[in-house]
Write a protein that holds these residues in place. Structure first.
Motif, mmCIF file in Angstrom:
data_model
loop_
_atom_site.group_PDB
_atom_site.id
_atom_site.type_symbol
_atom_site.label_atom_id
_atom_site.label_comp_id
_atom_site.label_asym_id
_atom_site.label_seq_id
_atom_site.Cartn_x
_atom_site.Cartn_y
_atom_site.Cartn_z
ATOM 1 N N THR A 182 8.972 4.478 -10.128
ATOM 2 C CA THR A 182 8.340 3.211 -10.503
ATOM 3 C C THR A 182 9.174 1.980 -10.161
ATOM 4 O O THR A 182 8.734 0.861 -10.408
ATOM 5 C CB THR A 182 8.043 3.204 -12.017
ATOM 6 O OG1 THR A 182 9.266 3.420 -12.719
ATOM 7 C CG2 THR A 182 7.035 4.284 -12.389
ATOM 8 N N ARG A 212 1.914 7.816 -5.954
ATOM 9 C CA ARG A 212 0.954 8.920 -6.150
ATOM 10 C C ARG A 212 1.629 10.267 -5.902
ATOM 11 O O ARG A 212 1.381 11.239 -6.595
ATOM 12 C CB ARG A 212 -0.250 8.746 -5.229
ATOM 13 C CG ARG A 212 -1.376 7.961 -5.857
ATOM 14 C CD ARG A 212 -2.668 8.066 -5.061
ATOM 15 N NE ARG A 212 -2.681 7.226 -3.873
ATOM 16 C CZ ARG A 212 -2.862 5.911 -3.869
ATOM 17 N NH1 ARG A 212 -3.028 5.271 -5.002
ATOM 18 N NH2 ARG A 212 -2.879 5.235 -2.745
ATOM 19 N N PHE A 263 2.063 2.297 -3.510
ATOM 20 C CA PHE A 263 1.073 3.055 -4.283
ATOM 21 C C PHE A 263 0.965 4.490 -3.789
ATOM 22 O O PHE A 263 0.857 5.428 -4.591
ATOM 23 C CB PHE A 263 -0.287 2.351 -4.247
ATOM 24 C CG PHE A 263 -0.332 1.139 -5.123
ATOM 25 C CD1 PHE A 263 -0.628 1.248 -6.478
ATOM 26 C CD2 PHE A 263 -0.063 -0.113 -4.599
ATOM 27 C CE1 PHE A 263 -0.665 0.128 -7.295
ATOM 28 C CE2 PHE A 263 -0.098 -1.242 -5.412
ATOM 29 C CZ PHE A 263 -0.396 -1.118 -6.763
ATOM 30 N N THR A 316 0.843 -1.202 0.000
ATOM 31 C CA THR A 316 0.000 0.000 0.000
ATOM 32 C C THR A 316 0.875 1.248 0.000
ATOM 33 O O THR A 316 0.585 2.224 -0.695
ATOM 34 C CB THR A 316 -0.937 -0.014 1.228
ATOM 35 O OG1 THR A 316 -1.749 -1.184 1.165
ATOM 36 C CG2 THR A 316 -1.816 1.223 1.265
#
Length: 89
Positions: free
Chosen positions: A71, A65, A61, A58
């Motif tokens: 990445t 954001r 992500f 989590t």
């Protein structure tokens, strides 16, 4: 040679295994950002370690954001191991 100078040696086979005993530390999971920044250094931001492997996912992500160009990540797993004398049972 005197009796005091004599020595006995016992050769022991050692076994390395994951520590699954009740008092063993837990296996923990985390992620670290591998993306290179503008000055060519690694971001190296890291999630908190967790016993639940989905919590650090989590964080990945959330981090992406905030930094859409980040990445690349590495998963860090810390699993306790223990050495035991003798052969495994």
């Amino acid at each position: 040679m005197t009796a005091a100078a004599r020595r006995r040696f016992a050769f022991v086979d050692w076994t390395l295994r994951p520590d699954r005993d009740d008092d063993a530390p837990p296996t923990t999971y985390a992620f670290r950002c591998l993306t290179l920044t503008e000055d060519d250094t690694e971001c190296a931001a890291m999630s908190p370690a967790s016993e639940d492997p989905t919590e650090p996912q989590t964080w990945v992500f959330d981090h992406m954001r905030e930094h859409p160009e980040h990445t690349g990540y590495a998963e860090l797993i810390e699993r306790p191991w223990v050495m035991w004398p003798g052969r495994p049972s």
